[in-house]
Design a protein around this motif. Structure first.
Motif, PDB file in Angstrom:
ATOM      1  N   GLY A 140     -51.317   7.009  18.525  1.00 32.26           N
ATOM      2  CA  GLY A 140     -50.848   6.016  19.470  1.00 32.26           C
ATOM      3  C   GLY A 140     -51.327   6.350  20.861  1.00 32.26           C
ATOM      4  N   LYS A 141     -51.354   5.356  21.721  1.00 31.62           N
ATOM      5  CA  LYS A 141     -51.835   5.532  23.073  1.00 31.62           C
ATOM      6  C   LYS A 141     -50.800   6.260  23.907  1.00 31.62           C
ATOM      7  N   THR A 142     -51.236   7.291  24.621  1.00 32.98           N
ATOM      8  CA  THR A 142     -50.314   8.067  25.437  1.00 32.98           C
ATOM      9  C   THR A 142     -49.754   7.228  26.578  1.00 32.98           C
ATOM     10  N   ARG A 143     -48.525   7.523  26.985  1.00 31.36           N
ATOM     11  CA  ARG A 143     -47.906   6.893  28.144  1.00 31.36           C
ATOM     12  C   ARG A 143     -48.040   7.777  29.384  1.00 31.36           C
ATOM     13  N   ILE A 144     -48.532   8.988  29.207  1.00 28.53           N
ATOM     14  CA  ILE A 144     -48.729   9.907  30.329  1.00 28.53           C
ATOM     15  C   ILE A 144     -50.049   9.577  31.022  1.00 28.53           C
ATOM     16  N   TRP A 145     -50.060   9.653  32.344  1.00 31.13           N
ATOM     17  CA  TRP A 145     -51.296   9.406  33.077  1.00 31.13           C
ATOM     18  C   TRP A 145     -51.455  10.416  34.210  1.00 31.13           C
ATOM     19  N   THR A 146     -52.681  10.462  34.758  1.00 29.79           N
ATOM     20  CA  THR A 146     -52.974  11.384  35.849  1.00 29.79           C
ATOM     21  C   THR A 146     -54.115  10.829  36.687  1.00 29.79           C
ATOM     22  N   PRO A 147     -54.109  11.063  37.991  1.00 31.97           N
ATOM     23  CA  PRO A 147     -55.255  10.669  38.817  1.00 31.97           C
ATOM     24  C   PRO A 147     -56.446  11.611  38.671  1.00 31.97           C
ATOM     25  N   ILE A 148     -56.273  12.729  38.017  1.00 32.56           N
ATOM     26  CA  ILE A 148     -57.379  13.670  37.837  1.00 32.56           C
ATOM     27  C   ILE A 148     -58.403  13.101  36.865  1.00 32.56           C
TER      28      ILE A 148
END
Length: 344
Positions: free
Chosen positions: A3-11
Motif C-alpha cells: 500500500g502507498k505510504t502516508r508518511i512524507w518528507t521534503p528530503i
C-alpha cells in the motif's frame, strides 16, 4: 502489508548534498487534527555508489546508537561520501521522546512490527515506510540497539544466518570489520524472529547488521565508541566513506544463540537476585539466580538454573520481575570451520 505510504518528507533522496529534515508521520489528536510526528532524517549524497541505511532509536530507551548517529551526521562532510548515507538516529521518535522501548502512541514495539502497514497504527506506518521506501534503496543496513531499560548487554554485534553460503560469509565479514568484542549469529529465537528490521532488510537482499551496545537505560562509553568506530570501518569498506581516520578492527569472538535453551525465564513474580554477571562463563546446571517473595517472607526463594553452557550475553536489569521475564541469555562459541549454526 502493501500500500502507498502516508508518511512524507521534503528530503529528496536523489539530490546531491547534505540534507537534514524529518519524516512526517501523520497523527491526528484532540489538540492537533492535521498534525504530524517528526522523525529526524539526514541524507548525504555524493555521486554514484552504494547506499547505507543507518538507524538508531528503533527502541526509544537505547541510547548509544542515537548519539553515535547524531555525532556522525555532524562530522561527515558531503565531499567525504561516495554514494549515499541515509541516517535516522531516532526512528521510533515517539518512543525516543518518552524514553521507552515501545511507542506511547499505540504501545507498538517497532522492531516487532515489520513489514508494517501503510494504513495501520503509527508504529506500523513507520515500519511500512522503512520496508517499502528506505530498505529498497540500501545495499547495507545497520540497526543500532542496546539492552534498553530491561536488559544489560555485553557489547556485541549480530547478524542473521545468511540465506546462502556466500551471503553468510559476507555477513561474517561485516562482523569482523565492525570489531565488537563479541559477534554472534541469531535468527531471533526468543526475540523478534522474522518481524524485525534486520529480517526484513535481509529478505529484500540488503546486508544487515545489528548491535547490542549496553543497556539498563544508561549510556555505555564503551558501546558508544564501538558504534562510532565500527560504523566508520563498515562505511570505509563499502567505499561510501573516505578520508576518515579510524583504528583497525580488533579481534572478535564468534558465538551463537542455541535456541530457547539459551534463555533463563522467571517462573514467578518476585525480586530477582542474579548469581552471574554479563560476560561470565557458565555451565549447564549452574545456578543462575533466585526469585525472592517479600509478600511471603517464610517462603523459600526459588532457585533458577542455566540450561546451556557458554557466555552470559545479557541479564535482566530491574530487580522486580514477573513470570515470563527474561533473566539471562547465554551464547555458545561457534563450531570451528564454516562459522555457521543451525539454530543461530
Amino acid at each position: 502489508m502493501a500500500g502507498k505510504t502516508r508518511i512524507w518528507t521534503p528530503i529528496d533522496y536523489d539530490a546531491e548534498g547534505k540534507q537534514s529534515d524529518c519524516l512526517r508521520l501523520p497523527h491526528s489528536t484532540d489538540l492537533s487534527a492535521y498534525g504530524f510526528v517528526p522523525i529526524p532524517l539526514v541524507c548525504i549524497k555524493n555521486g554514484s555508489g552504494p547506499t547505507a541505511l543507518l538507524i538508531a532509536g528503533n527502541h526509544g530507551d537505547e541510547y548509544e546508537g542515537q548519539i553515535a548517529l547524531c555525532n556522525l551526521t555532524r562530522e561527515i562532510r558531503h565531499d567525504q561520501v561516495s554514494g549515499r548515507l541515509i541516517i535516522l538516529p531516532a526512528l521510533n521518535f515517539p518512543a525516543v521522546a518518552a524514553g521507552r522501548r515501545v511507542s506511547p502512541l499505540d504501545e507498538g514495539n517497532l522492531n516487532r512490527s515489520f513489514p508494517g502497514d501503510a494504513a495501520g497504527t503509527p508504529t506500523q506506518m513507520i515500519a511500512h515506510y522503512v520496508c517499502e521506501m528506505l530498505i529498497p534503496m540500501a545495499d547495507i543496513v545497520v540497526d543500532l540497539h542496546s539492552g534498553g531499560r530491561s536488559l544489560e548487554y555485553v557489547a556485541s554485534a549480530l547478524v542473521r544466518p545468511g540465506r546462502t553460503a556466500g551471503e553468510h560469509e559476507q555477513l561474517l565479514r561485516l562482523l569482523r570489520l565492525f570489531g565488537a568484542p563479541i559477534s554472534f549469529v541469531s535468527d531471533g529465537t526468543g526475540g523478534g524472529g522474522l518481524t524485525t528490521l534486520a529480517a526484513t532488510a535481509q529478505e529484500q537482499g540488503a546486508l544487515a547488521l545489528t548491535t547490542e551496545l549496553g543497556g539498563g537505560a544508561t549510556l555505555s562509553k564503551e558501546g558508544l565508541a564501538l558504534a562510532e568506530a565500527g560504523l566508520k570501518r563498515l562505511l570505509q569498506d563499502q567505499g561510501i566513506l573516505r578520508e576518515v581516520a579510524v583504528e583497525p578492527a580488533p579481534p572478535t569472538r564468534f558465538m551463537t544463540v542455541k535456541g530457547h535453551s539459551a534463555f533463563v525465564y522467571a517462573r514467578d513474580r518476585g525480586i530477582f537476585e542474579p548469581a552471574a554477571e554479563i560476560g561470565e562463563e557458565v555451565v549447564g546446571g549452574q545456578i543462575a539466580g533466585r526469585i525472592h517473595f517479600p509478600d511471603l517472607p517464610t517462603r523459600e526463594p526459588e532457585a533458577l538454573f542455566f540450561e546451556s553452557s557458554g557466555l552470559v550475553a545479557c541479564r535482566r536489569a530491574p530487580s522486580l520481575t514477573e513470570r515470563g521475564d527474561c533473566l539471562f541469555k547465554v551464547m555458545a562459541d561457534l563450531d570451528a570451520g564454516p562459522e555457521r549454526a543451525s539454530h543461530a
